[in-house]
Design a protein around this motif. Structure first.
Motif, PDB file in Angstrom:
ATOM      1  N   LEU A 102      40.167  39.377  52.451  1.00  0.00           N
ATOM      2  CA  LEU A 102      39.943  40.697  53.037  1.00  0.00           C
ATOM      3  C   LEU A 102      41.182  41.176  53.787  1.00  0.00           C
ATOM      4  O   LEU A 102      41.591  42.339  53.667  1.00  0.00           O
ATOM      5  N   ALA A 103      41.776  40.276  54.560  1.00  0.00           N
ATOM      6  CA  ALA A 103      42.956  40.663  55.349  1.00  0.00           C
ATOM      7  C   ALA A 103      44.140  40.989  54.447  1.00  0.00           C
ATOM      8  O   ALA A 103      44.863  41.963  54.673  1.00  0.00           O
ATOM      9  N   MET A 104      44.351  40.181  53.392  1.00  0.00           N
ATOM     10  CA  MET A 104      45.463  40.430  52.478  1.00  0.00           C
ATOM     11  C   MET A 104      45.291  41.743  51.717  1.00  0.00           C
ATOM     12  O   MET A 104      46.250  42.474  51.478  1.00  0.00           O
ATOM     13  N   PHE A 110      49.961  42.043  56.535  1.00  0.00           N
ATOM     14  CA  PHE A 110      49.458  40.676  56.361  1.00  0.00           C
ATOM     15  C   PHE A 110      49.666  40.210  54.920  1.00  0.00           C
ATOM     16  O   PHE A 110      49.961  39.042  54.677  1.00  0.00           O
ATOM     17  N   GLU A 111      49.514  41.134  53.976  1.00  0.00           N
ATOM     18  CA  GLU A 111      49.721  40.791  52.568  1.00  0.00           C
ATOM     19  C   GLU A 111      51.161  40.337  52.338  1.00  0.00           C
ATOM     20  O   GLU A 111      51.406  39.339  51.635  1.00  0.00           O
ATOM     21  N   MET A 112      52.125  41.054  52.909  1.00  0.00           N
ATOM     22  CA  MET A 112      53.528  40.681  52.731  1.00  0.00           C
ATOM     23  C   MET A 112      53.827  39.315  53.337  1.00  0.00           C
ATOM     24  O   MET A 112      54.660  38.568  52.808  1.00  0.00           O
ATOM     25  N   LEU A 113      53.130  38.965  54.419  1.00  0.00           N
ATOM     26  CA  LEU A 113      53.363  37.677  55.061  1.00  0.00           C
ATOM     27  C   LEU A 113      52.661  36.530  54.338  1.00  0.00           C
ATOM     28  O   LEU A 113      53.204  35.435  54.197  1.00  0.00           O
ATOM     29  N   LYS A 115      51.100  36.533  51.076  1.00  0.00           N
ATOM     30  CA  LYS A 115      51.138  36.403  49.619  1.00  0.00           C
ATOM     31  C   LYS A 115      52.197  35.428  49.115  1.00  0.00           C
ATOM     32  O   LYS A 115      51.924  34.646  48.181  1.00  0.00           O
ATOM     33  N   PRO A 116      53.413  35.399  49.664  1.00  0.00           N
ATOM     34  CA  PRO A 116      54.394  34.406  49.181  1.00  0.00           C
ATOM     35  C   PRO A 116      53.912  32.974  49.337  1.00  0.00           C
ATOM     36  O   PRO A 116      54.127  32.137  48.453  1.00  0.00           O
ATOM     37  N   VAL A 117      53.243  32.686  50.451  1.00  0.00           N
ATOM     38  CA  VAL A 117      52.729  31.325  50.666  1.00  0.00           C
ATOM     39  C   VAL A 117      51.628  31.008  49.664  1.00  0.00           C
ATOM     40  O   VAL A 117      51.582  29.914  49.084  1.00  0.00           O
ATOM     41  N   VAL A 118      50.742  31.965  49.445  1.00  0.00           N
ATOM     42  CA  VAL A 118      49.661  31.775  48.479  1.00  0.00           C
ATOM     43  C   VAL A 118      50.207  31.526  47.089  1.00  0.00           C
ATOM     44  O   VAL A 118      49.750  30.642  46.359  1.00  0.00           O
ATOM     45  N   GLU A 119      51.221  32.289  46.695  1.00  0.00           N
ATOM     46  CA  GLU A 119      51.791  32.157  45.356  1.00  0.00           C
ATOM     47  C   GLU A 119      52.536  30.836  45.177  1.00  0.00           C
ATOM     48  O   GLU A 119      52.688  30.368  44.045  1.00  0.00           O
ATOM     49  N   VAL A 120      53.000  30.243  46.266  1.00  0.00           N
ATOM     50  CA  VAL A 120      53.647  28.930  46.177  1.00  0.00           C
ATOM     51  C   VAL A 120      52.626  27.847  45.842  1.00  0.00           C
ATOM     52  O   VAL A 120      52.863  26.973  44.997  1.00  0.00           O
ATOM     53  N   PHE A 121      51.460  27.904  46.496  1.00  0.00           N
ATOM     54  CA  PHE A 121      50.452  26.852  46.336  1.00  0.00           C
ATOM     55  C   PHE A 121      49.517  27.078  45.153  1.00  0.00           C
ATOM     56  O   PHE A 121      48.958  26.121  44.614  1.00  0.00           O
TER      57      PHE A 121
END
Length: 274
Positions: A102-104, A110-113, A115-121
């Motif tokens: 929901l936050a992303m 928040f999405e910019m912060l 999303k890169p971490v999510v895409e790594v994992f």
């Protein structure tokens, strides 16, 4: 022909035309063909590690009645152990995926912060985490965390996509009526993403069962379906019991995903979604 006979024929035709009845017939035919193919392959191959359906189902019934000679537990306990880990891992994933998705989807910052971490994992297969999680969380919480990692990203992706799919006209209309940012979030955005959430849960359940079985095969305490399957095959060489464990996993997977499919369809109908 009497009116009663005409009425009975009409009810029969109505029953035959119902999607539920058609699905039931298709399922029975499909499973019958599968079991027949399995039986033919087992007879033709004549290999010790491919039992016939009769042998596998006989071992399945016996596993519920008698304790395993090595594990000293019945199939009921293995199911309970796996279900407990499955529910815990799924609940943890759901508890994180909902607020994070929901936050992303709602906040660009928040999405910019995040999303890169999510895409790594996200591309890392859940089974790759098993050795590390067992070292960190030991043999109970280790498999639970593997389920958590496997279920998290399907849930997160569906929730995030659901928020991004909210029509801007709905948000503009709410603002015109004086809705605050919190009201838009709770009264417009969250109700809109419920069908996406239900789809994510259904997909996550299928992935969750694959994760729990794979994690339990590598390391677990207190039994479990994955441990049962690997023990019967690799340690004891009792392949009919191995197939019995696989049948139980398949049935549990079908029941849980089937239930979620039904709830998803009910939710979509109530929300006017085809």
């Amino acid at each position: 022909m009497s009116e009663k006979d005409v009425g009975d024929q009409g009810r029969v035709r109505e029953l035959l035309n119902k999607p539920l009845f058609k699905n039931a017939i298709a399922t029975i035919v499909s499973l019958t063909m599968f079991i027949l193919t399995w039986w033919l392959v087992a007879i033709w191959a004549d290999l010790v590690y491919i039992p016939t359906p009769g042998e596998a189902f006989s071992a399945l019934v016996d596993s519920f009645i008698h304790e395993d000679s090595n594990l000293h537990i019945t199939m009921w306990w293995n199911i309970y152990a796996s279900l407990k880990r499955f529910v815990l891992g799924f609940a943890l994933a759901l508890g994180l995926a909902i607020p994070l998705g929901l936050a992303m989807g709602y906040s660009k910052t928040f999405e910019m912060l995040a999303k890169p971490v999510v895409e790594v994992f996200r591309p890392i297969p859940p089974i790759a985490w098993v050795p590390l999680f067992i070292l960190i969380f030991a043999y109970f919480w280790g498999p639970v965390m593997v389920i958590f990692m496997g279920v998290l990203f399907p849930l997160l992706s569906n929730i995030y996509f659901g928020v991004k799919s909210v029509p801007p006209i709905l948000i503009d209309a709410a603002r015109t009526l004086g809705a605050t940012r919190l009201h838009i979030f709770t009264k417009v955005v969250f109700p809109y993403i419920i069908p996406f959430l239900m789809t994510g849960i259904r997909i996550g359940m299928g992935i969750g069962w694959m994760c729990i079985v794979a994690a339990e095969m590598i390391g677990v305490e207190g039994g479990g379906l994955g441990y049962y399957i690997s023990m019967q095959a690799l340690t004891l060489g009792v392949y009919d019991r191995m197939f019995a464990g696989m049948i139980v996993v398949a049935v549990l997977g079908l029941l849980t995903t089937g239930l979620m499919q039904y709830l998803e369809n009910v939710t979509n109908r109530r929300m006017g979604i085809r």
